[in-house]
Write a protein that holds these residues in place. Structure first.
Motif, PDB file in Angstrom:
ATOM      1  N   HIS A 477      23.791 -57.953 -37.402  1.00  7.48           N
ATOM      2  CA  HIS A 477      24.452 -56.934 -38.234  1.00  7.48           C
ATOM      3  C   HIS A 477      23.677 -55.619 -38.188  1.00  7.48           C
ATOM      4  CE1 HIS A 477      26.880 -60.243 -39.672  1.00  7.48           C
ATOM      5  NE2 HIS A 477      25.796 -60.864 -40.107  1.00  7.48           N
ATOM      6  N   ALA A 478      23.220 -55.267 -36.999  1.00  5.82           N
ATOM      7  CA  ALA A 478      22.431 -54.044 -36.832  1.00  5.82           C
ATOM      8  C   ALA A 478      23.356 -52.836 -36.726  1.00  5.82           C
ATOM      9  CB  ALA A 478      21.553 -54.153 -35.590  1.00  5.82           C
ATOM     10  N   GLY A 500      18.507 -54.814 -37.813  1.00  9.73           N
ATOM     11  CA  GLY A 500      19.355 -55.815 -38.457  1.00  9.73           C
ATOM     12  C   GLY A 500      18.635 -56.642 -39.513  1.00  9.73           C
ATOM     13  N   VAL A 501      19.171 -57.822 -39.756  1.00  5.77           N
ATOM     14  CA  VAL A 501      18.703 -58.661 -40.863  1.00  5.77           C
ATOM     15  C   VAL A 501      17.429 -59.424 -40.534  1.00  5.77           C
ATOM     16  CG1 VAL A 501      21.019 -58.924 -41.797  1.00  5.77           C
ATOM     17  CG2 VAL A 501      20.169 -60.578 -40.094  1.00  5.77           C
ATOM     18  N   GLY A 502      17.036 -59.501 -39.272  1.00  3.35           N
ATOM     19  CA  GLY A 502      15.827 -60.223 -38.898  1.00  3.35           C
ATOM     20  C   GLY A 502      16.021 -61.728 -38.966  1.00  3.35           C
ATOM     21  N   GLY A 503      14.908 -62.451 -38.920  1.00  2.00           N
ATOM     22  CA  GLY A 503      14.961 -63.910 -39.022  1.00  2.00           C
ATOM     23  C   GLY A 503      15.269 -64.620 -37.719  1.00  2.00           C
ATOM     24  N   GLY A 533      14.853 -59.367 -43.113  1.00  2.00           N
ATOM     25  CA  GLY A 533      15.151 -58.088 -43.725  1.00  2.00           C
ATOM     26  C   GLY A 533      14.517 -56.897 -43.051  1.00  2.00           C
ATOM     27  N   GLU A 534      13.784 -57.098 -41.972  1.00  2.00           N
ATOM     28  CA  GLU A 534      13.074 -55.988 -41.337  1.00  2.00           C
ATOM     29  C   GLU A 534      13.442 -55.819 -39.865  1.00  2.00           C
ATOM     30  OE1 GLU A 534       8.902 -55.987 -42.068  1.00  2.00           O
ATOM     31  OE2 GLU A 534       9.123 -56.863 -44.069  1.00  2.00           O
ATOM     32  N   GLY A 535      14.554 -56.373 -39.441  1.00  2.00           N
ATOM     33  CA  GLY A 535      14.977 -56.206 -38.071  1.00  2.00           C
ATOM     34  C   GLY A 535      14.237 -57.121 -37.110  1.00  2.00           C
ATOM     35  N   THR A 536      14.584 -56.965 -35.826  1.00  2.00           N
ATOM     36  CA  THR A 536      13.998 -57.808 -34.781  1.00  2.00           C
ATOM     37  C   THR A 536      13.455 -56.927 -33.669  1.00  2.00           C
ATOM     38  OG1 THR A 536      15.501 -59.642 -35.248  1.00  2.00           O
ATOM     39  CG2 THR A 536      14.468 -59.603 -33.074  1.00  2.00           C
TER      40      THR A 536
END
Length: 544
Positions: A477-478, A500-503, A533-536
């Motif tokens: 969801h970036a 995006g949402v990271g993880g 919560g910090e992107g990839t």
């Protein structure tokens, strides 16, 4: 006319002369005895020194010193005793006789334990009544005592004469300990070689771990127990990997080590600090009741690091008392071998898994191509063939031509999915820019690539960017993606970031795992940083 002397004068002179003669004789006898005692003492010292110089066993030296001191001073008893560690620190010191001399018919044999005087801490021989106690100091530690007991008074300077013999005892002990250290070092080196051979031969980790714990028990365990424990990623579970010695643990190898782990114990201290830890007496440690019931008094834990990460520890336990103070440093080589065995096993397991994934991915790719050809291009070509067989007019031929052009477009799309033509024709930089133009997300690029690169490197880097871009659009969801690529010092570095949402986790079986396999097959490295919560961010380095 000569004057006559009083008769008493002659008597007095005779008595005085006799007394002087007696004194001279007594002094001469005493001097002779002193010279004889000195000669006897020097001869006794030479005999003991000869034993030390020949490398005789300490027990022979102890027995000789006790015998020489006993005879030299006419003592009733003389013995050498080694200080024995007392588990109760408040109790009086006691020792074990290792060499003795007794003038009586009922000697006290070596091996007998007896309480020792507090004068052993004096640092020098002490005379108390008819007993001289001289501490035996080896290096900086009090090793034991030499005791001489006599019903008769000792001559002046007896303490220093006893000290001369004690120095020879200390020298014999030091020499013996040096020989023992050399032998132990040789034995340890041989043990390390045996384990290294197991690792080099690719033996199963379980066998290597069992061999390591067995060797550690033999060389350092002092009859206790050795356990190899692994810290699991959940931050709490500890697994028993291998065990040797007694007492046996309450769980089997491979199971979670569920015994209570007090905060001040070795397991939790090593996990918390990452450094070696020891407990001198579990009986004084709150929360260690279960360990005491198991039969352990003290323990040392040495951390094991694998590729910079705390993997676990080797725990050495003793039911007798505190372990040697230098045990941690002596264990370093064994923990290094554990790390090597773990890293080797992990590398082999990852290689096997990677090969399996590559084979599976290749099979899946072939099935996809087969399905696309069968359901798409093949069906279109069959339809064209049927229309031409009917022998229709111009409209039919025109329709067949249109169908052929559609089939060509399908083939072009299919080949594009397998290998983009721009990558083959123009190289990585134009291919990435073309990928950016087709991207569903805004993509900022910083490309500093010098000319063409080897084809496998260009293909690998292209698919890293393509796959990460797809993941960012579909799963993360970036709202934007950044791509950096540069060549420097013979290495291509590619970095792709999204907001995006990271993880993201390659271990969960995503497409990132296939990218990792592809890059590592090129001799490169592949890293994913994706906090929630910090992107990839994906970073790979590939040698060119």
């Amino acid at each position: 006319m000569t004057a006559s002397l009083p008769r008493g004068w002659f008597v007095a002179m005779a008595v005085g002369a006799a007394a002087a003669t007696t004194a001279v004789a007594r002094n001469a006898i005493a001097a002779g005895r002193a010279r004889g005692n000195l000669a006897d003492e020097q001869a006794a010292l030479r005999r003991v020194a000869t034993l030390v110089a020949r490398g005789c066993t300490p027990s022979d030296v102890f027995a000789a010193v006790a015998k020489e001191l006993g005879r030299l001073f006419g003592a009733e008893t003389a013995f050498v005793a080694r200080l024995t560690t007392n588990p109760d620190a408040n109790a009086e010191p006691y020792g074990t006789i290792v060499g003795s001399y007794h003038r009586s018919a009922t000697p006290t044999p070596p091996g007998t334990t007896l309480p020792l005087s507090d004068t052993i801490d004096a640092g020098a021989p002490v005379r108390v009544g008819g007993e001289i106690t001289a501490p035996v100091v080896v290096g900086s530690r009090v090793w034991g005592v030499t005791v001489v007991r006599s019903p008769e008074a000792f001559p002046p300077g007896a303490e220093s004469r006893v000290a001369d013999f004690v120095l020879l005892i200390a020298m014999a002990i030091s020499n013996s300990e040096a020989v023992e250290r050399g032998a132990r070092l040789g034995n340890v080196q041989e043990a390390l070689r045996r384990i290294a051979v197991l690792i080099a031969n690719g033996e199963a980790p379980e066998r290597v771990f069992a061999a390591i714990t067995s060797e550690v028990l033999h060389h350092f365990g002092d009859g206790g127990s050795v356990r190899l424990l692994r810290f699991e990623p959940d931050g709490d579970t500890v697994t028993l990997v291998a065990h040797q010695g007694t007492p046996r643990p309450h769980v089997e190898t491979g199971q979670p080590f569920t015994m209570a782990r007090p905060r001040g114990g070795i397991v939790e201290t090593v996990r918390r600090t990452g450094r070696a830890a020891r407990v001198e007496d579990f009986r004084a440690l709150a929360g260690a009741e279960a360990i005491v019931r198991e039969g352990l008094i003290s323990a040392v834990g040495i951390p094991v690091y694998v590729t910079g990460r705390l993997w676990g520890l080797i725990a050495i336990g003793s039911a007798k008392g505190p372990l040697p103070v230098d045990l941690e440093s002596r264990m370093t080589q064994f923990t290094g071998l554990v790390a090597t065995a773990v890293a080797d096993a992990q590398s082999r397991a990852e290689l096997i898994d990677s090969r399996a994934r590559i084979v599976a991915a290749s099979d899946e790719t072939r099935r996809c191509i087969e399905r696309d050809l069968h359901d798409g291009v093949q069906q279109s070509l069959v339809a064209v063939a049927l229309r031409l067989q009917t022998g229709g007019g111009g409209d039919e031929v025109a329709g067949a031509a249109a169908d052929l052009m559609a089939a060509i477009d399908q083939l072009r799309e299919l080949s594009h999915g397998i290998h983009p033509a721009v990558l083959s024709r123009s190289g990585l930089t134009p291919a990435l820019r073309a990928l950016g133009r087709r991207s569903p997300l805004p993509m900022k690029m910083d490309l500093r690539i010098d000319g063409r690169l080897p084809t496998p490197v260009e293909v690998g880097a292209y698919y890293v960017v393509s796959e990460v871009l797809t993941n960012a659009a579909k799963h993360a969801h970036a709202s934007a993606v950044g791509v950096e690529a540069e060549t420097m010092d013979g290495v291509l570095t590619v970095r792709v970031r999204d907001d995006g949402v990271g993880g993201a986790d390659p271990a969960l079986g995503s497409g990132l795992l296939g990218l990792k396999d592809r890059i590592e097959a090129l001799g490169g490295t592949f890293e994913v940083l994706s906090p929630l919560g910090e992107g990839t961010t994906v970073v790979c380095h590939v040698p060119i």
